[in-house]
Design a protein around this motif. Structure first.
Motif, PDB file in Angstrom:
ATOM      1  N   THR A  83     -61.482 -31.390 -29.331  1.00  0.00           N
ATOM      2  CA  THR A  83     -61.470 -30.408 -28.249  1.00  0.00           C
ATOM      3  C   THR A  83     -62.849 -29.897 -27.935  1.00  0.00           C
TER       4      THR A  83
ATOM      5  N   GLU B 238     -44.094 -37.085 -24.073  1.00  0.00           N
ATOM      6  CA  GLU B 238     -45.021 -36.376 -24.970  1.00  0.00           C
ATOM      7  C   GLU B 238     -45.548 -35.096 -24.320  1.00  0.00           C
ATOM      8  N   ARG B 239     -45.823 -35.150 -23.027  1.00  0.00           N
ATOM      9  CA  ARG B 239     -46.280 -33.940 -22.322  1.00  0.00           C
ATOM     10  C   ARG B 239     -45.178 -32.897 -22.268  1.00  0.00           C
ATOM     11  N   ARG B 240     -43.962 -33.384 -21.935  1.00  0.00           N
ATOM     12  CA  ARG B 240     -42.832 -32.462 -21.821  1.00  0.00           C
ATOM     13  C   ARG B 240     -42.557 -31.745 -23.136  1.00  0.00           C
TER      14      ARG B 240
ATOM     15  N   LYS C  46     -44.804 -31.115 -25.233  1.00  0.00           N
ATOM     16  CA  LYS C  46     -46.052 -30.405 -25.528  1.00  0.00           C
ATOM     17  C   LYS C  46     -46.764 -30.959 -26.767  1.00  0.00           C
ATOM     18  N   ARG C  47     -46.595 -32.273 -27.005  1.00  0.00           N
ATOM     19  CA  ARG C  47     -47.334 -32.904 -28.087  1.00  0.00           C
ATOM     20  C   ARG C  47     -48.711 -33.345 -27.607  1.00  0.00           C
ATOM     21  N   ILE C  48     -48.872 -33.492 -26.308  1.00  0.00           N
ATOM     22  CA  ILE C  48     -50.188 -33.720 -25.714  1.00  0.00           C
ATOM     23  C   ILE C  48     -50.274 -32.857 -24.461  1.00  0.00           C
ATOM     24  N   GLY C  49     -51.508 -32.583 -24.033  1.00  0.00           N
ATOM     25  CA  GLY C  49     -51.701 -31.825 -22.800  1.00  0.00           C
ATOM     26  C   GLY C  49     -51.902 -32.740 -21.618  1.00  0.00           C
ATOM     27  N   SER C  50     -52.711 -33.778 -21.811  1.00  0.00           N
ATOM     28  CA  SER C  50     -52.932 -34.751 -20.758  1.00  0.00           C
ATOM     29  C   SER C  50     -52.917 -36.143 -21.369  1.00  0.00           C
TER      30      SER C  50
ATOM     31  N   GLU D 199     -55.493 -37.453 -23.983  1.00  0.00           N
ATOM     32  CA  GLU D 199     -55.406 -37.125 -25.404  1.00  0.00           C
ATOM     33  C   GLU D 199     -54.652 -38.201 -26.184  1.00  0.00           C
TER      34      GLU D 199
ATOM     35  N   ARG E 255     -63.685 -35.233 -27.860  1.00  0.00           N
ATOM     36  CA  ARG E 255     -63.542 -35.207 -26.401  1.00  0.00           C
ATOM     37  C   ARG E 255     -64.902 -35.157 -25.739  1.00  0.00           C
TER      38      ARG E 255
ATOM     39  N   TRP F 180     -63.903 -35.856 -20.421  1.00  0.00           N
ATOM     40  CA  TRP F 180     -62.743 -35.410 -21.165  1.00  0.00           C
ATOM     41  C   TRP F 180     -61.974 -36.531 -21.851  1.00  0.00           C
TER      42      TRP F 180
END
Length: 990
Positions: free
Chosen positions: A6, A882-884, A886-890, A893, A954, A959
């Motif tokens: 991060t 994975e996003r849904r 919340k295991r990753i943000g974008s 990642e 990152r 990013w």
């Protein structure tokens, strides 16, 4: 992912990115901004620039069907004019000189009626005002509405010759209309005759079929007895069959059924059909005092006998015998009003007619030749038959133009069919009462049915025999055998292209069955029927010198010249005596006016040199198969021998969002002015282009909002395109052969779309174009190509070939999309174009559709990328979960593992960076079976994905999460690619 992924206290590198730069606003503000574009086009005279630019190109002419100049435009006008503009603009960009001359229909009853209303409000009598003065007031009224409508049409973005339109009331137009009429007269196609025509008592004029609409109406309906008199001899001799039936039919009655009791005084015959079975019936039981009493015998169609007796409240009846056609043909009856008023003491014959059926009524049709076209035709075709039986073939004129019975309706003078307000008079009841008193009634009732009304006054009309001027449909023109107007028109229809194709059969059916064309109207505001008729012989004067004088005076003074003192002497000159000739004072049906527009617009090379005849296209609503398409076809075939158009395009009507007809009473109308005020004209234009115009088009709040949402997505795509093209340098253009495959794929799609879009514009399929371009821009560009290439465009070094190739593709996209959408979103595409090309005189509407190289086509590459995109869908599907969760943000990642067992996908991915394509920081591809928990899609078998986190740190600039971040000593917080980009920027002094 490591703890440093991060980043901590990262440097802000946003100023070093090639981020989109544009002043093109996300919010369109169309209602406020569109008038500015209109003003700009007017100042630069863009229409004239188009004409000059295209002067050597082939002509394409869409001829404007003239709207009527008597009120603000409605949504139907907006639909019609927008479609015409789509045709005209797209053909211009396809390489034609596509001029558009708007026009207006200015004569006729609606305007005359408005002036009469003003007179009545002031207590003035129209008949006391000089006709030329009255006509001038009509002209002024039309001029005012032409100016209002002109501005409303321009606000729609319709490009045309607004400063030089055509008006049917201009002097040159009135002169040419008169010339066209005189051509018809000179060729022997015009005649004065007497036929039943649809007559408006309220408006005191004959009406054409195109001026009629059908509304629900409740009519009196009666069943009437015609007592049999005798059976006449057939062909001069009695047959055994006739002799056998005489005795049985003595005292019987033929029963008719009608919904117009007021026409009974004009009855002269009864029509039957030799194809229908008839019988002689006797009433065996009926209530006391019933009109149909016990012992009475009736002749009825067998299929309708039971229904008739039920209406007559008969309790029992018996069929006595057949009544064959040979007997029917010799049967004579008494008129049911015999002895009433001293005028009905004549025999009523039975005539065999094709129009008679046994679907309703009694199987017999009450025949009043002065009040029905079928009645008239069978009567006129039976003249010899009638004379052989000693029957007078004279047709009575039982009803006057004011709706009152005349002396030809003895005993009923003073009764009225319809009054000046369109209400039922007392005629029906007077006739019913008289019939009942004479024991001629069998039954009565009321029926709701569709009945003809004037589309102007909305009041019911009547069929009435009056002297009128007609054009023959079936008489040989100039003596050429078989060369009739109907024959010419049907051949012309076969030679015309129709969009949609069904329009051809519809127009053909109307022409095949139509009666002679009624041209005359008993009004004041119009082009007069410019002929003189010899008072003794009834012959039309055919003199070229006289005709020239008439036309010349109209050129100089307008059609008012016909009504000025001394006009007859002026035209006839010294060669003829005015006392010998009648000067016709009827005016022409306005459909002849508009049907003649090809003569004074398309063939007027002095005034409009950039138009051609025949027109490339006529475009109107489907009601014009019986209106403008129809009258224009007949008029041109009568004077030129062929149609005035090469193709005909028809659109449907506008309905509300629920599919109901728009009407003020329902409160469901949508005014184009309101839509423009709230959303802008481009939204209205996009709705038109998105709709299937061949069907009725729906429009309501939800549909408008859906159109707004579609527009917003298109606008945002174009805005992103503009923002990135701020960094485009013409010197950095990359040849398509040197581009990465992804760019070559987009160019391939452009080449495909070029063929599809051009083809759709040539076929006037605007809905297909909107669908193609919307899907391409939303799905293939925004959600795929742009999504992938954002990283390259924003972050790659100045020297990056990939970035330059992408910018080159964006430039091609801009050139194609702004052109392809220009005929539809005329304001927005001008705004987009000028954002890049703000120089004076620049306009997207001065462009042609760009030439897209065919060498860009690469079907093999497209097939390969279809497989790659399928794999990408599986990866993005897995990452979405994975996003849904919340295991990753974008997606950056992630570095998922992809398991592929289908060789096709492995082959397609060889040499491609799937991480870049799937927008992840890394990816692993393995040719192995996936674990059970892997994500799959049913339609992509052999591909499975197991999500995993990217390892590394990152990048503070792009990013991406990469192990290499931190390995560049000068730029330790970015990736190696980003470090190179920063060095190049520094070297360039950026």
């Amino acid at each position: 992912m490591t703890d440093t992924a991060t980043g901590a206290a990262e440097t802000d590198y946003s100023a070093t990115l090639f981020l989109p730069e544009t002043e093109f606003p996300m919010r369109a503000g169309l209602p406020e901004r569109e008038p500015g574009w209109l003003k700009r086009w007017e100042e630069m005279d863009i229409y004239a620039l188009q004409r000059e630019q295209a002067k050597d190109r082939p002509l394409f002419t869409i001829h404007d069907g003239p709207p009527y100049a008597n009120g603000n435009i409605h949504i139907g006008h907006a639909l019609n004019k927008t479609l015409k503009d789509l045709v005209s603009r797209s053909m211009q960009m396809l390489g034609y000189n596509s001029a558009y001359v708007p026009g207006w229909d200015c004569h006729g009853l609606p305007i005359e009626w408005k002036i009469e209303e003003q007179y009545r409000a002031k207590g003035k009598d129209k008949n006391e005002v000089p006709v030329v003065e009255f006509r001038q007031e009509c002209r002024t009224f039309a001029e005012q509405w032409v100016d209002i409508q002109r501005e409303e049409f321009k606000r729609l973005g319709v490009l045309g010759e607004w400063d030089n339109p055509y008006l049917t009331m201009s002097f040159d137009a009135e002169a040419q209309i008169a010339r066209e009429l005189m051509k018809v007269a000179t060729s022997g196609q015009l005649y004065r005759g007497s036929k039943p025509v649809m007559w408006s008592v309220v408006e005191r004029t004959a009406l054409a079929e195109a001026e009629i609409e059908y509304q629900d109406y409740e009519s009196d309906t009666i069943w009437v007895k015609f007592p049999t008199v005798r059976i006449a001899t057939v062909d001069g001799a009695d047959t055994d069959e006739v002799i056998a039936h005489r005795e049985h039919l003595t005292g019987a009655s033929v029963v008719i059924w009608t919904t117009t009791p007021w026409t009974i005084p004009a009855n002269r015959a009864i029509s039957f059909s030799s194809k229908v079975g008839y019988g002689l019936y006797e009433v065996t039981k009926a209530p006391e005092g019933n009109w149909a009493s016990t012992g009475e015998k009736y002749v009825l169609a067998d299929k309708l006998a039971a229904e008739t007796f039920a209406k007559a409240k008969v309790e029992a009846f018996v069929r006595l015998q057949d009544v064959p056609p040979a007997v029917m043909s010799g049967l004579l009856c008494h008129h049911p009003l015999r002895g009433f008023g001293g005028g009905y003491d004549f025999d009523v014959p039975l005539l065999d007619g094709e129009h008679v059926t046994d679907d309703a009524g009694t199987g017999f049709v009450h025949t009043a030749p002065s009040h029905g076209l079928d009645d008239f035709e069978i009567w006129m075709n039976s003249t010899r038959f009638l004379q052989d039986r000693g029957i007078d073939p004279t047709i009575p004129f039982a009803v006057g133009d004011d709706g009152f019975y005349t002396k030809d309706a003895p005993g009923f003078e003073g009764a009225r069919v319809i009054d000046d307000n369109g209400k039922k008079g007392d005629a029906n009841q007077r006739v019913i009462t008289a019939l009942a008193e004479r024991n001629a009634m069998v039954a009565r009732g009321r029926v709701k049915h569709q009945y003809p009304h004037s589309w102007r006054s909305k009041k019911p009309v009547i069929f009435r025999n009056t002297p009128q001027w007609f054009v023959y449909m079936d008489r040989d023109i100039d003596g050429a055998a078989g060369d009739t107007l109907r024959h010419r028109a049907l051949n012309a229809i076969d030679a015309t292209r129709f969009y949609p194709a069904a329009g051809q059969n519809r127009l053909r059916a109307m022409i095949a069955d139509r009666p002679d064309w009624v041209l005359s109207r008993q009004r004041a505001w119009g082009v007069p029927i410019t002929v003189f008729v010899h008072r003794e012989t009834g012959e039309i004067l055919k003199d070229d010198t006289v005709n020239h004088r008439i036309a010349q005076s109209f050129e100089e003074e307008g059609a008012d010249a016909w009504y000025k003192p001394g006009a007859a002497q002026r035209y006839l000159g010294d060669a003829y005596k005015t006392d010998d000739y009648e000067m016709v004072m009827d005016v022409l049906d306005v459909w002849f006016d508009s049907g003649s527009t090809h003569a004074f617009v398309l063939r007027n090379k002095q005034k409009w040199p950039h138009l051609k005849f025949p027109a490339s296209m006529y475009l109107e609503g489907s009601d014009q198969h019986r209106g403008w398409f129809h009258s224009s076809l007949l008029e041109s075939c009568a004077t030129n021998g062929h149609a005035p158009y090469e193709s005909v395009l028809t659109h449907g009507f506008t309905m509300d969002g629920e599919g109901r007809k728009m009407s003020k009473s329902l409160g469901n109308t949508v005014a184009p002015q309101d839509v423009i005020k709230q959303y802008g004209a481009d939204i209205l234009r996009l709705w038109v282009a998105s709709s299937d115009y061949a069907e009725d088009l729906r429009l309501g709040k939800e549909i408008i909002q859906t159109t707004v949402d579609s527009y917003r997505k298109l606008r945002n795509t174009l805005r992103w395109l503009l923002g990135n093209l701020a960094h485009y340098q013409a010197s950095d253009v990359v040849d398509f052969r040197d581009m990465p495959e992804l760019e070559q794929l987009i160019l391939h799609r452009l080449a495909q779309l070029d063929e599809q879009v051009r083809g759709a514009y040539k076929e006037y399929d605007y809905r297909k174009i909107v669908t193609l371009l919307t899907n391409f821009m939303n799905i293939e560009l925004s959600a795929f190509y742009f999504d992938i290439r954002k990283d390259t465009l924003y972050c790659d070094p100045i020297s990056s070939i990939k970035r330059k190739a992408s910018l080159t593709v964006l430039n091609h996209l801009f050139d194609c999309l702004t052109a392809w959408l220009a005929p539809i979103l005329v304001f927005t595409m001008e705004e987009v174009w000028l954002e890049r090309h703000p120089e004076a005189g620049s306009s997207v509407h001065l462009r042609l559709f760009p030439e897209v190289p065919a060498e860009w086509l690469n079907d093999g590459l497209a097939s390969k990328w279809t497989l790659i995109r399928a794999v990408r869908r599986v990866v993005t599907g897995a990452l979405e979960i994975e996003r849904r969760e919340k295991r990753i943000g974008s997606s950056l990642e992630a570095a998922p593992k992809v398991f592929i067992t289908d060789e096709r996908y492995l082959t397609a991915l060889a040499g491609e960076d799937l991480a870049e394509i799937a927008i992840t920081s890394g990816i692993q591809i393995g040719n192995a079976e996936a674990p059970p928990e892997a994500f799959t899609l049913d339609d992509v078998p052999g591909v499975a994905v197991v999500p995993a986190l990217a390892q590394g740190t990152r990048c503070a600039r792009s990013w991406k999460v990469l192990p290499e971040v931190g390995t560049d000593p000068d730029y330790p917080d970015v990736s190696l690619r980003d470090a190179q980009a920063l060095r190049e920027r520094a070297a360039a002094g950026l």
